[in-house]
Design a protein around this motif. Structure first.
Motif, PDB file in Angstrom:
ATOM      1  N   LEU A  39       0.631  -1.295  -0.098  1.00 47.47           N
ATOM      2  CA  LEU A  39      -0.067   0.036   0.082  1.00 47.47           C
ATOM      3  C   LEU A  39       0.849   1.272  -0.162  1.00 47.47           C
ATOM      4  O   LEU A  39       0.557   2.168  -0.462  1.00 47.47           O
ATOM      5  CB  LEU A  39      -1.012  -0.114   1.252  1.00 47.47           C
ATOM      6  CG  LEU A  39      -2.094  -1.240   1.095  1.00 47.47           C
ATOM      7  CD1 LEU A  39      -2.651  -1.030   2.373  1.00 47.47           C
ATOM      8  CD2 LEU A  39      -2.846  -0.570  -0.131  1.00 47.47           C
ATOM      9  N   LYS A 169      -1.428   2.835   9.749  1.00 47.93           N
ATOM     10  CA  LYS A 169      -2.672   3.004   8.931  1.00 47.93           C
ATOM     11  C   LYS A 169      -2.235   4.287   8.507  1.00 47.93           C
ATOM     12  O   LYS A 169      -2.277   4.880   7.112  1.00 47.93           O
ATOM     13  CB  LYS A 169      -3.948   2.819   9.421  1.00 47.93           C
ATOM     14  CG  LYS A 169      -5.065   3.133   8.412  1.00 47.93           C
ATOM     15  CD  LYS A 169      -6.261   2.535   8.819  1.00 47.93           C
ATOM     16  CE  LYS A 169      -6.851   3.354   9.776  1.00 47.93           C
ATOM     17  NZ  LYS A 169      -8.358   2.942  10.383  1.00 47.93           N
ATOM     18  N   ARG A 224      -5.776  -8.115  -1.172  1.00 47.34           N
ATOM     19  CA  ARG A 224      -6.454  -6.895  -1.645  1.00 47.34           C
ATOM     20  C   ARG A 224      -7.654  -7.115  -2.281  1.00 47.34           C
ATOM     21  O   ARG A 224      -8.643  -6.246  -2.746  1.00 47.34           O
ATOM     22  CB  ARG A 224      -5.355  -6.067  -2.444  1.00 47.34           C
ATOM     23  CG  ARG A 224      -6.021  -4.850  -2.835  1.00 47.34           C
ATOM     24  CD  ARG A 224      -6.042  -3.902  -1.727  1.00 47.34           C
ATOM     25  NE  ARG A 224      -6.587  -2.523  -1.982  1.00 47.34           N
ATOM     26  CZ  ARG A 224      -7.935  -2.367  -2.193  1.00 47.34           C
ATOM     27  NH1 ARG A 224      -8.807  -3.250  -1.811  1.00 47.34           N
ATOM     28  NH2 ARG A 224      -8.300  -1.141  -2.596  1.00 47.34           N
ATOM     29  N   GLU A 228     -12.173  -4.102   0.822  1.00 51.68           N
ATOM     30  CA  GLU A 228     -12.192  -2.691   0.696  1.00 51.68           C
ATOM     31  C   GLU A 228     -11.677  -2.131   1.940  1.00 51.68           C
ATOM     32  O   GLU A 228     -11.473  -0.974   2.446  1.00 51.68           O
ATOM     33  CB  GLU A 228     -13.201  -1.903   0.055  1.00 51.68           C
ATOM     34  CG  GLU A 228     -13.612  -2.720  -1.203  1.00 51.68           C
ATOM     35  CD  GLU A 228     -12.641  -2.253  -2.375  1.00 51.68           C
ATOM     36  OE1 GLU A 228     -11.810  -1.330  -2.012  1.00 51.68           O
ATOM     37  OE2 GLU A 228     -12.800  -2.567  -3.384  1.00 51.68           O
ATOM     38  N   SER A 229     -11.303  -3.148   2.987  1.00 51.33           N
ATOM     39  CA  SER A 229     -10.882  -2.792   4.490  1.00 51.33           C
ATOM     40  C   SER A 229      -9.482  -3.122   4.694  1.00 51.33           C
ATOM     41  O   SER A 229      -9.260  -4.248   4.801  1.00 51.33           O
ATOM     42  CB  SER A 229     -12.150  -3.314   5.429  1.00 51.33           C
ATOM     43  OG  SER A 229     -11.351  -3.509   6.713  1.00 51.33           O
ATOM     44  N   LEU A 230      -8.674  -2.329   5.225  1.00 51.01           N
ATOM     45  CA  LEU A 230      -7.255  -2.564   5.446  1.00 51.01           C
ATOM     46  C   LEU A 230      -7.490  -3.620   6.520  1.00 51.01           C
ATOM     47  O   LEU A 230      -6.471  -4.579   6.526  1.00 51.01           O
ATOM     48  CB  LEU A 230      -6.791  -1.316   6.017  1.00 51.01           C
ATOM     49  CG  LEU A 230      -5.209  -1.478   6.407  1.00 51.01           C
ATOM     50  CD1 LEU A 230      -4.679  -2.182   5.360  1.00 51.01           C
ATOM     51  CD2 LEU A 230      -4.716  -0.301   7.042  1.00 51.01           C
ATOM     52  N   MET A 233      -8.104  -6.930   4.878  1.00 60.45           N
ATOM     53  CA  MET A 233      -7.080  -7.243   4.061  1.00 60.45           C
ATOM     54  C   MET A 233      -6.044  -7.877   4.854  1.00 60.45           C
ATOM     55  O   MET A 233      -5.157  -8.863   4.339  1.00 60.45           O
ATOM     56  CB  MET A 233      -6.603  -6.039   3.402  1.00 60.45           C
ATOM     57  CG  MET A 233      -5.273  -6.373   2.547  1.00 60.45           C
ATOM     58  SD  MET A 233      -4.899  -4.600   1.619  1.00 60.45           S
ATOM     59  CE  MET A 233      -3.236  -5.113   1.138  1.00 60.45           C
TER      60      MET A 233
ATOM     61  N   PHE B  91      -6.615   3.396  -1.806  1.00 58.58           N
ATOM     62  CA  PHE B  91      -6.397   2.732  -0.178  1.00 58.58           C
ATOM     63  C   PHE B  91      -7.456   2.330   0.274  1.00 58.58           C
ATOM     64  O   PHE B  91      -8.710   2.839   0.344  1.00 58.58           O
ATOM     65  CB  PHE B  91      -5.884   4.011   0.603  1.00 58.58           C
ATOM     66  CG  PHE B  91      -4.913   3.507   1.584  1.00 58.58           C
ATOM     67  CD1 PHE B  91      -3.481   3.325   1.772  1.00 58.58           C
ATOM     68  CD2 PHE B  91      -5.641   3.216   2.882  1.00 58.58           C
ATOM     69  CE1 PHE B  91      -2.896   2.743   2.679  1.00 58.58           C
ATOM     70  CE2 PHE B  91      -4.979   2.760   3.878  1.00 58.58           C
ATOM     71  CZ  PHE B  91      -3.359   2.412   3.826  1.00 58.58           C
ATOM     72  N   PRO B  92      -7.473   0.951   0.847  1.00 54.20           N
ATOM     73  CA  PRO B  92      -8.533   0.144   1.541  1.00 54.20           C
ATOM     74  C   PRO B  92      -9.150   0.746   2.716  1.00 54.20           C
ATOM     75  O   PRO B  92      -9.034   0.370   4.006  1.00 54.20           O
ATOM     76  CB  PRO B  92      -8.297  -1.077   1.597  1.00 54.20           C
ATOM     77  CG  PRO B  92      -6.812  -1.235   1.627  1.00 54.20           C
ATOM     78  CD  PRO B  92      -6.180   0.173   0.905  1.00 54.20           C
ATOM     79  N   GLN B 137     -16.180   2.907   0.328  1.00 54.42           N
ATOM     80  CA  GLN B 137     -14.783   2.763   0.047  1.00 54.42           C
ATOM     81  C   GLN B 137     -14.402   3.995  -0.745  1.00 54.42           C
ATOM     82  O   GLN B 137     -15.100   4.579  -1.574  1.00 54.42           O
ATOM     83  CB  GLN B 137     -14.361   1.636  -0.786  1.00 54.42           C
ATOM     84  CG  GLN B 137     -12.828   1.079  -0.365  1.00 54.42           C
ATOM     85  CD  GLN B 137     -12.153   1.740  -1.146  1.00 54.42           C
ATOM     86  OE1 GLN B 137     -12.363   2.054  -2.738  1.00 54.42           O
ATOM     87  NE2 GLN B 137     -10.704   1.916  -0.817  1.00 54.42           N
TER      88      GLN B 137
END
Lengths: 443, 262
Positions: A39, A169, A224, A228-230, A233, B91-92, B137
């Motif tokens: 990222l 983050k 990934r 859609e959420s870190l 992921m 970016f997620p 998102q």
């Protein structure tokens, strides 16, 4: 059957179980940390650092005289940091770009490492056996003591990430803003870099310097695809890493001559391909299916619209249309038109009137749908000519595709913006439902 | 706001990038409670100025004070809206998560945001009219929506000073209206708002003060006094070409003024 037996036999070996626990933990920490690496677009830096630690490992061996895990750790940490500092310095002080500096550091440090490795082999030191595992990895060469050290390190890495998740983050997403609110961005970046060097060191013996970067990159790239959420992921990347670590170790353990690294990579790649193909939303197969469904819908809507346009043309709403009539009005593939008609019929949008040839009639619902398509088409054409200044003879093709796309909300906006116009740029009537062509269409 | 000290003081500021000066001898005090447009041609150093105030760029020389103190000691009182292009919108994270980051300025390191922070972030999203998008998102947002979300993050900081880098770049007319309304609300609450702006047409009627910048500070003051054709010519062309030439020359000869020389 015998394969399964082999695996069971393999798992029976306490040493093998140790090694598995080690690669399991390594897989998780590499996968988790890899998320931040990709990222932040530092995946290649990871590759360069992984190659660059080789001379450190070799020097540590030369100085200490055996494969003491702590010595190797310190050697590789020092060279990992040096390589990052050098890459940074090259970019800052020369006109070379980032990729050139990464390439240089990677090859020069790795070359130096291979020279030292060759030197060690020439000395005939009895402790050197297994040192070549650093190139492509050999999990079987891990001793319980190594696993204890590296396993503990993996756990420490994971704890540090869990504690500083919010900070990592923030810095990964928007370092400028992070700095503006007083975050110690440099220190957090240094922390991430240190964790990366640590992870690479942990994986050296199991995966090898050449392929270590794939442990950082592939699980994260696979993760990934699914979310859609870190946070999610990271969990998926950790799982992919763990499965690849364990899978690769087992496969290479069954055939002892095989290096572990390549098998770990193959396993990870397999999981990546599954993600790439089948992940919902981002997966290729799902996307292809969606595309196909869209094409079918467009085809169906075109057939429906054509019947409506025939009605509009002669004003006869009750007249049965044959497939020939439809194809005469709009040139379409016969086979596809036939299947569209069948689908429209089963959806209750058209009536099938048996006969020779069979005929079709719009149902009320079908007519309303078709009318909406025509309405949106003409509204869009009018919008393009009146508000976007596109010539009237250039708007049809665009409207032809937009009519399938425009949502009711956009339609509403168009209608109010244009003031519910009566005609389109070609002076054809825009149908709104209650004022219909031919009269009595909705009765 | 009993504080008599100006929100921002900038003294003799010079900033260079790769030995090329981008800001030269800038000196001004920002008055409290004004909505200020920072304008000037491309490469005039507008973004550099606010980045330097925020401490993101190290100046060659000069001093910057926020309410009389170094910026590092007043960070919770000053909010920064970076240019939209400065982050990866793939970016997620969700819209809500992004806005919640504004609260990090009031949180100690390694502390999680609490229910009060969540409430403030939700309110900030409401103020920019993006509540419906909280769970989305960020890659699904349009350019104007991205700007609104960035703005919401700054609102969540609940600062006294707002520095915004082109918050109106690439937004649709509706978003522009929303953002201008928000800016004047902030001003009416007594906040000091500095906006890097590119559209000369919309300066009148929307801003109280104007700063004209082109390497030097060309003019700074109330809009009616400063926003004149003469000043604009000074900032955008004419005589300043000579300065530009000198700057190019300085770059060629690797000449940068050393700090401390007057």
């Amino acid at each position: 059957m015998s394969e399964l037996l082999n695996i069971l036999q393999y798992l029976d070996d306490p040493n093998a179980r140790y090694v598995l626990a080690g690669t399991f933990l390594l897989g998780i920490s590499a996968g988790v940390l890899g998320c931040f690496a990709i990222l932040r677009r530092r995946a290649l830096v990871g590759d360069a650092v992984a190659h660059a630690v080789l001379p450190g490992v070799c020097l540590a061996f030369i100085i200490v005289g055996d494969k003491d895990p702590f010595a190797l750790l310190i050697g590789s940490m020092i060279f990992g940091w040096i390589s990052m500092i050098v890459m940074d310095a090259i970019v800052r002080n020369t006109k070379l770009s980032t990729d050139a500096s990464i390439g240089m550091v990677l090859s020069v440090f790795f070359g130096l490492g291979v020279v030292l490795l060759t030197y060690i082999q020439s000395t005939g030191n009895v402790n050197q056996s297994g040192l070549d595992a650093f190139l492509f990895g050999n999990a079987a060469s891990l001793l319980p003591g190594d696993v204890m050290v590296f396993g503990t390190l993996s756990v420490i890495i994971l704890i540090v990430i869990a504690v500083s998740y919010k900070e990592m983050k923030m810095v990964s997403f928007d370092p400028g803003f992070a700095k503006s609110i007083g975050y110690p961005v440099k220190r957090i970046e240094f922390l991430i870099a240190t964790l990366m060097v640590m992870t690479i060191t942990v994986g050296l013996q199991a995966v090898g310097v050449v392929l270590m970067a794939s442990m950082l990159i592939i699980p994260a790239a696979a993760g990934r695809y699914w979310t859609e959420s870190l946070g999610i992921m990271i969990v998926i990347a950790g799982a992919v890493g763990a499965i690849s670590g364990v899978g690769g170790t087992v496969i290479s353990g069954l055939a002892p001559a095989m290096p572990t690294g390549p098998w770990i990579v193959v396993t990870a790649l397999f999981l990546f391909l599954i993600s790439f193909m089948f992940a919902p939303k981002r997966g290729e197969v799902i996307r292809k299916l969606k595309n196909m469904r869209n094409r079918v819908r467009v085809q169906d809507e075109n057939v429906l619209k054509t019947i409506y346009l025939l009605e509009e043309q002669d004003g006869l709403a009750g007249k049965v249309r044959s497939m020939r009539d439809i194809l005469k009005r709009r040139r379409m593939n016969i086979r596809k038109t036939r299947s569209s008609l069948a689908r429209l019929h089963s959806d209750g949008l058209i009536q099938l009137i048996p006969g020779k040839p069979a005929g079709y009639l719009l149902t009320d619902e079908g007519r309303a749908r078709a009318m909406r398509l025509v309405r949106v088409h003409r509204l869009w054409e009018l919008y393009l000519t009146s508000h976007v200044q596109i010539a009237g003879d250039h708007v049809h093709d665009d409207a032809e595709s937009m009519e399938h796309l425009i949502t009711p909300e956009i339609e509403e906006q168009l209608t109010s913006l244009l003031g519910r116009p009566a005609t389109d740029p070609h002076l054809r009537k825009i149908p709104y439902g209650e004022t219909t062509t031919g009269g009595g269409l909705l009765s | 706001m009993s504080n008599k000290l100006p929100p921002i003081e900038v003294h003799d500021l010079t900033v260079a990038y790769r030995k090329k000066p981008v800001l030269w001898d800038i000196d001004f005090d920002v008055p409290e409670g004004k909505l200020i447009a920072v304008i000037g041609p491309n490469g005039a150093g507008k973004s550099t100025l606010i980045k330097t105030i925020m401490g993101l760029i190290e100046p060659v020389s000069g001093k910057i004070l926020v309410y009389g103190k170094p910026v590092d000691r007043e960070r919770p009182r000053i909010a920064y809206v970076p240019q939209r292009e400065s982050v990866d919108w793939d970016f997620p994270i969700s819209v809500y998560e992004l806005v919640l980051m504004g609260r990090y300025s009031h949180l100690k390191l390694f502390r999680r945001p609490g229910s009060n922070d969540r409430r403030i972030a939700t309110e900030a999203l409401e103020k920019v009219g993006m509540s419906d998008y909280a769970g989305r998102q960020i890659s699904q947002l349009s350019g104007g929506q991205q700007q609104r979300v960035f703005l919401a993050r700054a609102l969540a900081q609940q600062a006294d000073i707002y520095l915004m880098d082109e918050p109106l770049a690439g937004v649709d007319a509706a978003t522009e209206t929303t953002i201008f309304e928000l800016l004047s609300v902030l001003r009416d609450e007594g906040k000091t708002v500095l906006v890097v702006h590119h559209d000369l047409q919309s300066v009148s009627g929307n801003f109280d003060w104007v700063m004209l910048l082109n390497l030097r500070l060309v003019a700074f003051g109330p809009r009616e006094e400063v926003f004149t054709t003469e000043n604009l010519q000074k900032a955008y062309g004419g005589r300043l070409n000579i300065l530009t030439q000198v700057v190019e020359l300085a770059k060629e000869k690797s000449f940068v003024r050393e700090p401390g020389h007057e």
